[in-house]
Scaffold this active site. Structure first.
Site, PDB file in Angstrom:
ATOM      1  N   HIS A  54       0.833  -1.209   0.000  1.00  0.00           N
ATOM      2  CA  HIS A  54       0.000   0.000   0.000  1.00  0.00           C
ATOM      3  C   HIS A  54       0.863   1.253   0.000  1.00  0.00           C
ATOM      4  CE1 HIS A  54      -3.424   2.570   1.538  1.00  0.00           C
ATOM      5  NE2 HIS A  54      -2.374   3.289   1.928  1.00  0.00           N
ATOM      6  N   GLU A  55       1.780   1.333   0.949  1.00  0.00           N
ATOM      7  CA  GLU A  55       2.563   2.552   1.099  1.00  0.00           C
ATOM      8  C   GLU A  55       3.466   2.820  -0.104  1.00  0.00           C
ATOM      9  OE1 GLU A  55       1.989   4.748   3.176  1.00  0.00           O
ATOM     10  OE2 GLU A  55       0.693   3.636   4.503  1.00  0.00           O
ATOM     11  N   HIS A  96       1.904   4.368  -3.178  1.00  0.00           N
ATOM     12  CA  HIS A  96       1.750   5.823  -3.219  1.00  0.00           C
ATOM     13  C   HIS A  96       2.852   6.437  -4.090  1.00  0.00           C
ATOM     14  CE1 HIS A  96      -1.584   6.674  -0.611  1.00  0.00           C
ATOM     15  NE2 HIS A  96      -1.070   6.011   0.413  1.00  0.00           N
ATOM     16  N   GLU A 135      -5.797   6.975  -2.533  1.00  0.00           N
ATOM     17  CA  GLU A 135      -5.746   6.018  -1.417  1.00  0.00           C
ATOM     18  C   GLU A 135      -6.241   4.640  -1.853  1.00  0.00           C
ATOM     19  OE1 GLU A 135      -4.704   5.002   2.448  1.00  0.00           O
ATOM     20  OE2 GLU A 135      -4.275   6.807   1.281  1.00  0.00           O
ATOM     21  N   HIS A 151      -9.300   8.294   3.239  1.00  0.00           N
ATOM     22  CA  HIS A 151      -9.261   6.886   3.625  1.00  0.00           C
ATOM     23  C   HIS A 151     -10.647   6.262   3.595  1.00  0.00           C
ATOM     24  CE1 HIS A 151      -5.547   8.583   5.307  1.00  0.00           C
ATOM     25  NE2 HIS A 151      -5.040   7.380   5.130  1.00  0.00           N
TER      26      HIS A 151
END
Length: 795
Positions: A335-336, A339, A359, A423
């Site tokens: 996920h991170e 970005h 997101e 989110h």
């Protein structure tokens, strides 16, 4: 009787715990690959010949950001834009060219060409002061405000951007808050934080026994991965500054339990490698940065730090509550780092609906990394953060198959989605992706409901769904792409994912129709052309809107594209013209794939107003597009500038307003911001609906239609997750039909003092509309919505 609160504590709502930041304090990310020169040259040729394709003007200049060339030779060139020397935020666009170099369409965030003045009425010092006041936490530096054009809404406005650097209230999460201040009115119009947080052989805490690549230096092994761009993993030793690369004598790392510091390092190192491999092997992207460089990973960050974040150059993981649950699971890592991919490709702005798409993209690819890695101890599951147990009850942060299960996320799009934390607005795209891949109803991963009466969806599988999403992100999304855009319907996730499905699987293919159905199932509608099995084409306009003085003319480019079958002759016409106006096409017909110039000429007697012009292309079928024409008042320009609301501060009581009994009041239970009167909606602690409204006429031909008001919310509600009491701010037409919900506030937004809210009503130029505030309160615990000092300033 309304109940006043003796004291109200301010509550700051954070948007979940999956976060990303770009901080200069850390090493800069590796340089991206240089744009393809030949593709950029072809795009430049197209752009010079057709500036209308990007809502362009002679006051602008463009800079190539990146290019992508398909195996067929088709190319996609991304640009940034400046206007009279000022950066245009939201002005980015993509020029698409066919294999032979001809124009094949564009992706554009602007809904109309920029025509604003560039002289600020408010000072940089005032903007700096406003930004400092907006920062929550410990500020360490306030940057010099930059004057720029804010076009994130699709319309341009002159604004200041000020970056405040420091630490969030937890004292451990870095923050670089971008505060946007209107350079004309001085109002703070928005802000976003660059921080986007989640909230050898080795034994990881979550992944179990896995193989990791390390480097032998002398007789010591280092956790540096030579197979994945030399990405290194280091130990922060529960601090926030120094990080020591993990070393080991026998290349057997960790024990699978948190007491061994290497165990968290194994999970992070493994996650970085699998994310690198996923993007390289599935999407042909050479690692996160696109140039083969590895990602540094920092573990054991901070003390009791329940978060993880991406800072544009590296990953950082906290150890969780009581330093007992490091946030190093596979889907969090994926996920991170995703970005970073989103920033490099589309640069989706981290606020509003584009922030939700940003997101969601990380949730989607984080889960796809989990499926790709196929670690026996952490299989793919369409949940987010299920291993790290942040909620302390065994539940994940988010559920892609039914996002509303977390109590905050939207499973279905609504007009309030854009006002939610990113989110939670991400839930709409998460739900779409699950439906596209796995279908609706009961599945192996959970039950996915449809929204409203939408038909069920049959999934096309993860392999196809992830390809479609990446393609849309890579070559079509712009920085301000949204779920729904009434002013620019082409700049939406539905439209772009359909173009991606067409590229990969063909127009009106099974996959294309599945994309349509999956968006419909989450209440995201679109103006897609009907599928045809024969010869078919599309019609598009650029720009899609323009203004003209009576007696003058305005032009737009009408482009066509063959969407199925063979090319055909398309003949143009226009309808819906105001009296005294005429339309001329040059040429009058084209072969689909070609373009024409539409010129709309007005006479001195053409009445002022805003008109929807339907542009038709007739071939084997008829396809249409809509152009919004604004005819200025006689002599041109803004004929009736000024403040348009009657009794804007309520000091004349109910004069000019229609309100529920007792709403406009001098009661001492709530203080007015200025003067004696204010509008106080709700605050009873019992079931009740109250309204405040005023009809207002907006003249045509003006450049700014700025609605503002000051709002104070206090509440006896103590929840930090459920909106029990709400205030809707809406625009209605004279028949009472809701044209737009500008914002929704609730007990979750309670805070001390008043804060100013600002919106543009430019979409309603030339119309008489009803501005309406509607407050609803449930059966217990009061929430008061207090409005004062309204204004609707036209200039």
């Amino acid at each position: 009787m309304k109940r006043a609160l003796a004291a109200v504590s301010a509550v700051l709502l954070t948007g979940g715990l999956l976060t990303c930041v770009v901080t200069p304090a850390h090493a800069a990310p590796p340089t991206s690959p240089a744009p393809d020169a030949s593709a950029a040259a072809r795009a430049a040729t197209v752009l010079r010949a057709n500036p209308g394709a990007v809502q362009g003007s002679s006051a602008e200049s463009y800079q190539v950001r990146s290019t992508k060339v398909d195996p067929s030779g088709a190319a996609h060139t991304r640009y940034t834009r400046t206007y009279q020397g000022l950066r245009v935020y939201g002005g980015d666009f993509v020029i698409h060219t066919a294999p032979n170099g001809t124009y094949a369409g564009s992706s554009v965030g602007l809904a109309a060409p920029l025509t604003l003045a560039t002289s600020a009425r408010t000072t940089a010092a005032a903007a700096k002061k406003a930004a400092s006041a907006r920062f929550v936490g410990k500020a360490e530096a306030v940057g010099t405000p930059e004057l720029f054009v804010d076009a994130s809404s699709g319309q341009g406005r002159l604004a200041w951007e000020t970056v405040v650097s420091g630490w969030q209230p937890d004292g451990q999460t870095p923050s670089r808050l971008h505060v946007i201040t209107d350079a004309t009115t001085g109002a703070t119009v928005g802000s976003y934080d660059e921080i986007e947080s989640v909230v050898g052989s080795g034994q990881g805490i979550y992944t179990g026994a896995v193989s990791i690549d390390t480097t032998l230096s002398g007789s010591t092994y280092q956790m540096i991965d030579p197979s994945h761009g030399n990405g290194r993993t280091c130990d922060m030793n529960n601090g926030t500054s120094t990080c020591t690369t993990f070393t080991d004598a026998d290349n057997a790392w960790g024990t699978g339990v948190n007491s061994n510091r290497q165990s968290a390092g194994v999970d992070a190192h493994f996650g970085a490698a699998k994310t690198f491999d996923y993007f390289k092997n599935v999407h042909a992207r050479n690692g996160i940065f696109g140039n083969g460089s590895g990602v540094p990973s920092r573990v054991h960050y901070g003390n009791n730090y329940v978060n993880a974040f991406w800072d544009g150059a590296q990953m950082t993981y906290g150890d969780g509550s009581s330093n007992s649950r490091p946030l190093v699971s596979l889907d969090v890592a994926g996920h991170e780092m995703s970005h970073g991919v989103t920033e490099a490709l589309a640069g989706l702005v981290y606020s509003g609906e584009s922030g939700g798409l940003n997101e969601s993209t990380s949730d989607i690819f984080g889960n796809m990394v989990e499926f790709y890695a196929a670690a026996p101890s952490d299989p793919g599951d369409y949940q987010v953060g299920e291993k790290i147990n942040i909620n302390n009850n065994g539940t994940p942060l988010r559920y892609m198959y039914n996002p509303s299960l977390d109590g905050s996320s939207d499973s279905c799009w609504s007009t309030s989605t854009k006002n939610k934390d990113v989110h939670y607005s991400s839930g709409v795209a998460n739900h779409f992706f699950f439906n596209l891949a796995e279908g609706t109803g009961a599945t192996s991963y959970g039950t996915s409901p449809v929204c409203g009466s939408a038909p069920a969806v049959t999934g096309i599988g993860r392999a196809k769904a992830e390809k479609i999403w990446y393609r849309a992100l890579d070559v079509y999304f712009t920085s301000n792409t949204a779920y729904v855009s009434t002013s620019n319907p082409a700049n939406t996730s539905r439209a772009y994912s359909l173009r991606a499905a067409t590229d990969l699987y063909g127009s009106c293919s099974t996959e294309y129709k599945a994309v349509q159905a999956a968006w419909t199932a989450v209440n995201v509608a679109g103006s897609d052309s009907a599928c045809s099995t024969g010869n078919d084409f599309s019609v598009a306009l650029s720009p899609t809107a323009g203004s003209v003085n009576p007696g003058s003319a305005v032009s737009t480019t009408v482009s066509t594209a063959t969407t199925s079958g063979s090319a055909q002759t398309v003949t143009f016409s226009a309808s819906g013209l105001p009296s005294g106006a005429s339309a001329a096409f040059s040429p009058a017909s084209v072969t689909s794939g070609g373009s024409s110039t539409l010129t709309i000429s007005t006479s001195a007697s053409t009445p002022p107003g805003t008109y929807s012009i339907t542009v038709n292309g007739a071939g084997a079928v008829t396809r249409s597009a809509t152009y919004r024409l604004t005819v200025n008042g006689t002599g041109g320009g803004c004929t009736a500038p000024g403040q348009k609301l009657a009794n804007p501060g309520f000091e004349s009581g109910a004069t000019g307003w229609t309100a529920s009994s007792g709403v406009i009041t001098t009661s001492s239970g709530q203080a007015a911001r200025t003067g004696s009167y204010k509008a106080w909606l709700n605050g009873y602690g019992s079931t009740r609906t109250e309204t405040l409204a005023q009809s207002v006429s907006l003249p045509a031909g003006c450049s700014s239609y700025a609605l503002s008001f000051w709002l104070h919310i206090d509440s006896a509600e103590t929840t930090t997750s459920v909106a029990y009491d709400k205030l809707n701010v809406q625009v209605l037409n004279s028949s009472g039909t809701v044209l737009a919900t500008l914002a929704t506030y609730s007990n979750l937004n309670k805070a001390t003092g008043y804060s100013q809210k600002s919106f543009s009503l430019a979409a309603y130029a030339g119309q008489t509309v009803n501005l309406k505030f509607t407050g609803t309160e449930d059966s217990s615990l009061q929430t008061s919505f207090v409005v004062d000092d309204t204004a609707l300033t036209v200039s």
